[in-house]
Design a protein around this motif. Structure first.
Motif, PDB file in Angstrom:
ATOM      1  N   UNK A   3      14.212 -36.887 -36.699  1.00 26.50           N
ATOM      2  CA  UNK A   3      15.360 -37.309 -37.508  1.00 26.50           C
ATOM      3  C   UNK A   3      15.864 -36.181 -38.407  1.00 26.50           C
ATOM      4  N   UNK A   4      15.497 -34.941 -38.069  1.00 26.24           N
ATOM      5  CA  UNK A   4      15.894 -33.770 -38.857  1.00 26.24           C
ATOM      6  C   UNK A   4      17.262 -33.280 -38.370  1.00 26.24           C
ATOM      7  N   UNK A   5      18.296 -33.531 -39.150  1.00 22.47           N
ATOM      8  CA  UNK A   5      19.649 -33.178 -38.715  1.00 22.47           C
ATOM      9  C   UNK A   5      19.842 -31.668 -38.586  1.00 22.47           C
ATOM     10  N   UNK A  39      18.456 -30.711 -35.327  1.00 20.26           N
ATOM     11  CA  UNK A  39      19.307 -31.268 -34.273  1.00 20.26           C
ATOM     12  C   UNK A  39      20.561 -30.420 -34.086  1.00 20.26           C
ATOM     13  N   UNK A  40      21.203 -30.054 -35.179  1.00 17.14           N
ATOM     14  CA  UNK A  40      22.401 -29.212 -35.109  1.00 17.14           C
ATOM     15  C   UNK A  40      22.069 -27.897 -34.415  1.00 17.14           C
ATOM     16  N   UNK A  46      24.391 -35.384 -35.058  1.00 18.43           N
ATOM     17  CA  UNK A  46      23.792 -34.490 -34.074  1.00 18.43           C
ATOM     18  C   UNK A  46      22.382 -34.920 -33.679  1.00 18.43           C
ATOM     19  N   UNK A  47      21.782 -35.808 -34.455  1.00 23.36           N
ATOM     20  CA  UNK A  47      20.448 -36.314 -34.093  1.00 23.36           C
ATOM     21  C   UNK A  47      20.530 -37.067 -32.771  1.00 23.36           C
ATOM     22  N   UNK A  48      21.479 -37.986 -32.648  1.00 27.20           N
ATOM     23  CA  UNK A  48      21.642 -38.732 -31.394  1.00 27.20           C
ATOM     24  C   UNK A  48      22.033 -37.812 -30.249  1.00 27.20           C
ATOM     25  N   UNK A  49      22.902 -36.841 -30.538  1.00 21.11           N
ATOM     26  CA  UNK A  49      23.312 -35.895 -29.495  1.00 21.11           C
ATOM     27  C   UNK A  49      22.096 -35.113 -29.004  1.00 21.11           C
TER      28      UNK A  49
END
Length: 145
Positions: A72-74, A77-78, A58-61
């Motif tokens: 870079x915190x997933x 990001x989610x 989800x970081x890239x998304x």
């Protein structure tokens, strides 16, 4: 526009589509619901499921959606991605759940069986079990975006 459609088709062929599409194919076929709408209704539920197993994706998304502040915190990001999906669905007037598309709980077992046979599901980042797919349909039925 034709070139954009071509590029989208090339992307689908390269990456496939995952369980959102595998489940949407079943809903559309059984209830004669528009494929894009089925995808939009299912997306929050399936992405919430996927986030439990592959939150790092989800970081890239999030970055692609413009949420660079998540770094870079997933977990951030989610949260950003799932909120953006829900907000967009509301803004576009997407039905809140699959109940609004005519889905019936008694059909969830057969919908799940068929979704698990759909080739699109093979590229989902985590492979659900049949009970999990039934549960995803139940969650999509009960959700109130």
């Amino acid at each position: 526009m034709a070139y954009a459609e071509f590029l989208a088709g090339m992307a689908f062929n390269s990456a496939s589509l995952g369980y959102v599409h595998a489940m949407a194919h079943q809903l559309g076929g059984m209830y004669h619901a528009a494929h894009g709408v089925c995808n939009a209704v299912l997306l929050p539920v399936v992405q919430t499921y996927n986030a439990k197993y592959v939150p790092e994706l989800f970081i890239d998304i999030a970055h692609a959606m413009g949420f660079v502040e998540v770094g870079q915190d997933s977990a951030k990001a989610v949260k950003a991605v799932l909120e953006a999906i829900a907000d967009l669905n509301k803004k576009l007037g997407i039905p809140p759940n699959i109940k609004a598309l005519g889905a019936k709980p008694e059909d969830f077992e057969i919908l799940a069986d068929n979704a698990m046979k759909d080739a699109c599901g093979l590229t989902n980042p985590h492979q659900p079990t049949k009970p999990e797919v039934v549960e995803l349909f139940r969650l999509a039925y009960e959700q109130n975006q």
